[in-house]
Design an enzyme around this catalytic site. Sequence first.
Site, PDB file in Angstrom:
ATOM      1  N   LYS A   1       0.835  -1.210   0.000  1.00 31.83           N
ATOM      2  CA  LYS A   1       0.000   0.000   0.000  1.00 31.83           C
ATOM      3  C   LYS A   1       0.869   1.259   0.000  1.00 31.83           C
ATOM      4  CE  LYS A   1      -2.104  -1.100   3.879  1.00 31.83           C
ATOM      5  NZ  LYS A   1      -1.359  -2.325   4.219  1.00 31.83           N
TER       6      LYS A   1
ATOM      7  N   ARG B   1      -9.579   1.091   9.065  1.00 29.82           N
ATOM      8  CA  ARG B   1      -9.314  -0.341   9.213  1.00 29.82           C
ATOM      9  C   ARG B   1     -10.166  -0.995  10.287  1.00 29.82           C
ATOM     10  NH1 ARG B   1      -3.099   0.510   8.921  1.00 29.82           N
ATOM     11  NH2 ARG B   1      -2.585  -1.465   9.868  1.00 29.82           N
TER      12      ARG B   1
ATOM     13  N   ARG C   1      11.222  -3.285   9.640  1.00 28.25           N
ATOM     14  CA  ARG C   1      10.777  -2.149  10.449  1.00 28.25           C
ATOM     15  C   ARG C   1      10.609  -2.627  11.898  1.00 28.25           C
ATOM     16  NH1 ARG C   1       5.495   0.171   7.789  1.00 28.25           N
ATOM     17  NH2 ARG C   1       4.453  -1.046   9.396  1.00 28.25           N
TER      18      ARG C   1
ATOM     19  N   ARG D   1      -0.307  -8.759  13.431  1.00 26.18           N
ATOM     20  CA  ARG D   1      -0.894  -7.751  12.536  1.00 26.18           C
ATOM     21  C   ARG D   1      -1.802  -8.410  11.500  1.00 26.18           C
ATOM     22  NH1 ARG D   1       4.507  -5.328  10.683  1.00 26.18           N
ATOM     23  NH2 ARG D   1       3.300  -4.311   9.052  1.00 26.18           N
TER      24      ARG D   1
HETATM   25  P1  AP5 Z   1       4.734  -1.562   1.830  1.00 26.85           P
HETATM   26  O1  AP5 Z   1       4.482  -0.753   0.625  1.00 26.85           O
HETATM   27  O2  AP5 Z   1       5.317  -0.928   3.028  1.00 26.85           O
HETATM   28  O3  AP5 Z   1       3.385  -2.336   2.254  1.00 26.85           O
HETATM   29  P2  AP5 Z   1       2.187  -1.837   3.145  1.00 26.85           P
HETATM   30  O4  AP5 Z   1       0.973  -2.506   2.601  1.00 26.85           O
HETATM   31  O5  AP5 Z   1       2.187  -0.350   3.224  1.00 26.85           O
HETATM   32  O6  AP5 Z   1       2.605  -2.516   4.511  1.00 26.85           O
HETATM   33  P3  AP5 Z   1       2.729  -1.972   5.970  1.00 26.85           P
HETATM   34  O7  AP5 Z   1       3.405  -3.064   6.725  1.00 26.85           O
HETATM   35  O8  AP5 Z   1       3.322  -0.604   6.046  1.00 26.85           O
HETATM   36  O9  AP5 Z   1       1.202  -1.869   6.318  1.00 26.85           O
HETATM   37  P4  AP5 Z   1       0.509  -1.914   7.651  1.00 26.85           P
HETATM   38  O10 AP5 Z   1      -0.897  -1.734   7.233  1.00 26.85           O
HETATM   39  O11 AP5 Z   1       0.750  -3.071   8.541  1.00 26.85           O
HETATM   40  O12 AP5 Z   1       1.239  -0.727   8.437  1.00 26.85           O
HETATM   41  P5  AP5 Z   1       0.819   0.747   8.786  1.00 26.85           P
HETATM   42  O13 AP5 Z   1       2.041   1.555   8.618  1.00 26.85           O
HETATM   43  O14 AP5 Z   1      -0.423   1.153   8.091  1.00 26.85           O
HETATM   44  O15 AP5 Z   1       5.589  -2.831   1.358  1.00 26.85           O
HETATM   45  C1  AP5 Z   1       6.085  -3.782   2.279  1.00 26.85           C
HETATM   46  C2  AP5 Z   1       7.441  -4.309   1.753  1.00 26.85           C
HETATM   47  O16 AP5 Z   1       7.216  -5.031   0.556  1.00 26.85           O
HETATM   48  C3  AP5 Z   1       8.428  -3.185   1.412  1.00 26.85           C
HETATM   49  O17 AP5 Z   1       9.724  -3.584   1.759  1.00 26.85           O
HETATM   50  C4  AP5 Z   1       8.276  -3.023  -0.114  1.00 26.85           C
HETATM   51  O18 AP5 Z   1       9.471  -2.567  -0.709  1.00 26.85           O
HETATM   52  C5  AP5 Z   1       7.931  -4.435  -0.548  1.00 26.85           C
HETATM   53  N1  AP5 Z   1       7.038  -4.475  -1.702  1.00 26.85           N
HETATM   54  C6  AP5 Z   1       5.997  -3.646  -1.986  1.00 26.85           C
HETATM   55  N2  AP5 Z   1       5.381  -4.014  -3.120  1.00 26.85           N
HETATM   56  C7  AP5 Z   1       6.043  -5.115  -3.575  1.00 26.85           C
HETATM   57  C8  AP5 Z   1       5.870  -5.960  -4.721  1.00 26.85           C
HETATM   58  N3  AP5 Z   1       4.886  -5.734  -5.635  1.00 26.85           N
HETATM   59  N4  AP5 Z   1       6.722  -7.004  -4.870  1.00 26.85           N
HETATM   60  C9  AP5 Z   1       7.703  -7.243  -3.950  1.00 26.85           C
HETATM   61  N5  AP5 Z   1       7.939  -6.465  -2.856  1.00 26.85           N
HETATM   62  C10 AP5 Z   1       7.100  -5.414  -2.661  1.00 26.85           C
HETATM   63  O19 AP5 Z   1       0.447   0.619  10.329  1.00 26.85           O
HETATM   64  C11 AP5 Z   1       1.403   0.325  11.311  1.00 26.85           C
HETATM   65  C12 AP5 Z   1       0.738   0.340  12.682  1.00 26.85           C
HETATM   66  O20 AP5 Z   1       0.213   1.648  12.948  1.00 26.85           O
HETATM   67  C13 AP5 Z   1      -0.463  -0.586  12.847  1.00 26.85           C
HETATM   68  O21 AP5 Z   1      -0.081  -1.902  13.179  1.00 26.85           O
HETATM   69  C14 AP5 Z   1      -1.225   0.115  13.974  1.00 26.85           C
HETATM   70  O22 AP5 Z   1      -0.638  -0.140  15.232  1.00 26.85           O
HETATM   71  C15 AP5 Z   1      -1.023   1.580  13.646  1.00 26.85           C
HETATM   72  N6  AP5 Z   1      -2.078   2.123  12.770  1.00 26.85           N
HETATM   73  C16 AP5 Z   1      -1.910   2.671  11.525  1.00 26.85           C
HETATM   74  N7  AP5 Z   1      -3.086   3.042  11.015  1.00 26.85           N
HETATM   75  C17 AP5 Z   1      -4.017   2.738  11.951  1.00 26.85           C
HETATM   76  C18 AP5 Z   1      -5.444   2.848  11.987  1.00 26.85           C
HETATM   77  N8  AP5 Z   1      -6.134   3.352  10.941  1.00 26.85           N
HETATM   78  N9  AP5 Z   1      -6.080   2.407  13.096  1.00 26.85           N
HETATM   79  C19 AP5 Z   1      -5.402   1.905  14.147  1.00 26.85           C
HETATM   80  N10 AP5 Z   1      -4.064   1.744  14.173  1.00 26.85           N
HETATM   81  C20 AP5 Z   1      -3.379   2.169  13.077  1.00 26.85           C
END
Ligand code: AP5
Length: 191
Positions: A20, A95, A136, A147
Site C-alpha cells: 500500500k 481499518r 521495520r 498484525r
Molecule cells: P509496503 O508498501 O510498506 O506495504 P504496506 O501494505 O504499506 O505494509 P505496511 O506493513 O506498512 O502496512 P501496515 O498496514 O501493517 O502498516 P501501517 O504503517 O499502516 O511494502 C512492504 C514491503 O514489501 C516493502 O519492503 C516493499 O518494498 C515491498 N514491496 C511492496 N510491493 C512489492 C511488490 N509488488 N513485490 C515485492 N515487494 C514489494 O500501520 C502500522 C501500525 O500503525 C499498525 O499496526 C497500527 O498499530 C497503527 N495504525 C496505523 N493506522 C491505523 C489505523 N487506521 N487504526 C489503528 N491503528 C493504526
Amino acid sequence: MPAGGRSSRVVLLGPPGAGKGTQAQVLGRRLDVPAISTGDMLREAVAAGSELGRKVEGIMTSGSLVDDATMAEVVRERLARPDAGRGFLLDGYPRTMAQVETLAGILREAGRELDAVLLVDVPEDELVRRTLQRGRADDKEGVIRERLKVYREKTAPLIGYYKERGLLREIDGNRPVEDVTACLLRVCGVA
Ligand code: AP5
C-alpha cells in the site's frame, strides 16, 4: 469512479506488507492528491516524542490497532488541511467498521463521497517474506502474525461492506511493483 473522470477520494485497503505504502507514493502523485498514511503519521509522532507518539508507540510495536477515537482525531485534523480539499489517497485508514463510520461522517459534513476503495491483495506467505525482509520495528515474525490476525478480524470485514456499496476494486498485488502500479492507475482512470 465519477463518470468520465478520475478518482480523487480513494482508500487503499490491504493486509500488512501488501504494498500500500509503495503504491500510494506513485498513485498520489499521478492523481495529484496527497497520499496520507496513518502508519507514517503515527511513526512520525513516535520519532518526535509527542504526546500522541508516546501514547501509540507500545501499541504499534505489539501489532495491535490504536484506538478508534485517537485515530478519528488524527484523520479529521489531516483531512481538514487545504491540500486534502482536492482529494486524498488514504493508506491505512479506515481499518475498523468504526473508522468507516468516522470517515463517512467527515465526508458527509464536507458534502463529499468516496470514489473508490482499492483492495491490494497478496498471499500470506509473501506478506511475511516481504515484511521480514524490510525489518521495520514492527516487522518481527510474531508481530507480523499478530498484525495479520488483526487484519483478518478487524479490517477484512470492510471488504464486503465496500463491495456491497459498489466501491471496491480488487487488484492482485502479488506481481512486480510496476505491474501493480499500472493496474491501479487504470482502475483510477489515469492512462
Ligand atoms: P509496503 O508498501 O510498506 O506495504 P504496506 O501494505 O504499506 O505494509 P505496511 O506493513 O506498512 O502496512 P501496515 O498496514 O501493517 O502498516 P501501517 O504503517 O499502516 O511494502 C512492504 C514491503 O514489501 C516493502 O519492503 C516493499 O518494498 C515491498 N514491496 C511492496 N510491493 C512489492 C511488490 N509488488 N513485490 C515485492 N515487494 C514489494 O500501520 C502500522 C501500525 O500503525 C499498525 O499496526 C497500527 O498499530 C497503527 N495504525 C496505523 N493506522 C491505523 C489505523 N487506521 N487504526 C489503528 N491503528 C493504526
